[in-house]
Design a protein around this motif. Structure first.
Motif, short mmCIF file in Angstrom:
data_model
loop_
_atom_site.label_atom_id
_atom_site.label_comp_id
_atom_site.label_asym_id
_atom_site.label_seq_id
_atom_site.Cartn_x
_atom_site.Cartn_y
_atom_site.Cartn_z
N LEU A 1 0.86 -1.18 0.00
CA LEU A 1 0.00 0.00 0.00
C LEU A 1 0.90 1.23 0.00
CD1 LEU A 1 -1.83 -2.30 1.26
CD2 LEU A 1 -3.09 -0.44 2.28
N PHE A 2 0.52 2.25 -0.79
CA PHE A 2 1.29 3.47 -0.83
C PHE A 2 0.39 4.63 -1.21
CE2 PHE A 2 1.38 1.64 -4.99
CZ PHE A 2 1.46 2.68 -5.91
N LYS A 3 0.79 5.81 -0.78
CA LYS A 3 0.00 7.02 -1.00
C LYS A 3 0.09 7.46 -2.47
CE LYS A 3 -1.11 7.36 3.32
NZ LYS A 3 -2.37 6.80 3.72
N PRO A 4 -0.94 8.15 -2.97
CA PRO A 4 -0.95 8.59 -4.36
C PRO A 4 0.21 9.50 -4.76
CG PRO A 4 -3.16 8.73 -3.45
CD PRO A 4 -2.23 8.41 -2.31
N TYR A 5 0.80 10.20 -3.80
CA TYR A 5 1.92 11.09 -4.12
C TYR A 5 3.25 10.36 -4.28
CZ TYR A 5 2.47 10.85 0.96
OH TYR A 5 2.60 10.41 2.25
N VAL A 6 3.31 9.07 -3.93
CA VAL A 6 4.54 8.29 -4.09
C VAL A 6 4.66 7.86 -5.55
CG1 VAL A 6 5.69 6.13 -3.43
CG2 VAL A 6 4.49 7.48 -1.71
N SER A 7 5.84 8.01 -6.10
CA SER A 7 6.10 7.65 -7.50
C SER A 7 5.94 6.14 -7.71
CB SER A 7 7.51 8.08 -7.88
OG SER A 7 7.93 7.44 -9.06
N LEU A 8 5.05 5.76 -8.64
CA LEU A 8 4.86 4.35 -8.96
C LEU A 8 6.14 3.75 -9.54
CD1 LEU A 8 3.13 1.81 -9.25
CD2 LEU A 8 2.31 2.72 -11.43
N GLY A 9 6.85 4.53 -10.35
CA GLY A 9 8.10 4.04 -10.94
C GLY A 9 9.14 3.71 -9.89
N LEU A 10 9.32 4.61 -8.92
CA LEU A 10 10.28 4.36 -7.84
C LEU A 10 9.84 3.17 -7.02
CD1 LEU A 10 12.69 5.09 -6.02
CD2 LEU A 10 11.15 6.61 -4.76
N LEU A 11 8.57 3.11 -6.70
CA LEU A 11 8.06 1.99 -5.92
C LEU A 11 8.31 0.67 -6.64
CD1 LEU A 11 6.26 1.27 -3.29
CD2 LEU A 11 4.55 0.81 -5.03
N ARG A 12 8.05 0.63 -7.93
CA ARG A 12 8.24 -0.61 -8.69
C ARG A 12 9.70 -1.03 -8.71
NH1 ARG A 12 5.28 -0.76 -14.24
NH2 ARG A 12 6.22 -2.82 -14.16
N LEU A 13 10.62 -0.06 -8.81
CA LEU A 13 12.06 -0.39 -8.75
C LEU A 13 12.42 -1.00 -7.41
CD1 LEU A 13 13.75 2.68 -10.47
CD2 LEU A 13 13.76 0.31 -11.26
N LYS A 14 11.92 -0.40 -6.34
CA LYS A 14 12.21 -0.91 -5.00
C LYS A 14 11.57 -2.28 -4.78
CE LYS A 14 14.76 2.43 -3.58
NZ LYS A 14 16.19 2.21 -3.34
N VAL A 15 10.34 -2.45 -5.27
CA VAL A 15 9.67 -3.75 -5.15
C VAL A 15 10.48 -4.82 -5.87
CG1 VAL A 15 7.66 -5.07 -5.93
CG2 VAL A 15 7.32 -2.91 -4.75
N GLU A 16 10.98 -4.51 -7.05
CA GLU A 16 11.76 -5.49 -7.82
C GLU A 16 13.03 -5.89 -7.06
OE1 GLU A 16 11.73 -8.19 -10.60
OE2 GLU A 16 10.12 -6.73 -10.39
N SER A 17 13.67 -4.92 -6.44
CA SER A 17 14.87 -5.19 -5.65
C SER A 17 14.55 -6.06 -4.43
CB SER A 17 15.49 -3.86 -5.21
OG SER A 17 16.52 -4.06 -4.30
N ILE A 18 13.49 -5.70 -3.71
CA ILE A 18 13.07 -6.47 -2.53
C ILE A 18 12.60 -7.86 -2.94
CG2 ILE A 18 11.34 -6.59 -0.67
CD1 ILE A 18 13.58 -4.56 -0.10
#
Length: 128
Positions: free
Chosen positions: A101-118
């Motif tokens: 879960l993440f807030k609308p102001y968080v960058s989806l691109g950044l989140l996806r990069l971090k998710v891929e790493s995790i």
């Protein structure tokens, strides 16, 4: 599938979920199996993690069938945008799902990069 995790591995998984919150801007993270059994969770807020795990797994299963109907093997991730909260689902392994879960102001691109790493770190940990 019968997933058995020792306490130290659960602690390490929790640490990875915390890392995703700190580095990726997530507000809440859950790891569940595809039957909706909650493995671990981390984050703030009044989230019914058990219900979310079950419904997310069902949502992912339904989407897999939709993919099959249109000739895809599956969709490896799902994303829903909301007014107050967004949700991102990604399959870690054939039996494990990561829900973020993440807030609308968080960058989806950044989140996806971090998710891929995790995701890679979780996969390594589960293979040990």
């Amino acid at each position: 599938m019968n997933l058995v995790l020792e306490e130290d591995k659960l602690s390490q998984l929790g640490g990875l979920l915390t890392k995703l919150i700190k580095e990726g801007g997530a507000s809440y993270t859950l790891l569940t199996d595809m039957a909706g059994n909650l493995i671990c969770k981390n984050g703030e807020g009044a989230v019914d993690a058990t219900s979310l795990a079950v419904l997310a797994a069902a949502n992912f299963a339904a989407t897999k069938e939709i993919a099959r109907l249109i000739g895809e093997e599956e969709f490896s991730l799902l994303f829903h945008r909301g007014q107050k909260e967004n949700i991102h689902f990604t399959r870690i392994s054939p039996e494990i799902l990561l829900i973020v879960l993440f807030k609308p102001y968080v960058s989806l691109g950044l989140l996806r990069l971090k998710v891929e790493s995790i995701k890679k770190e979780i996969q390594r940990l589960l293979e040990e």
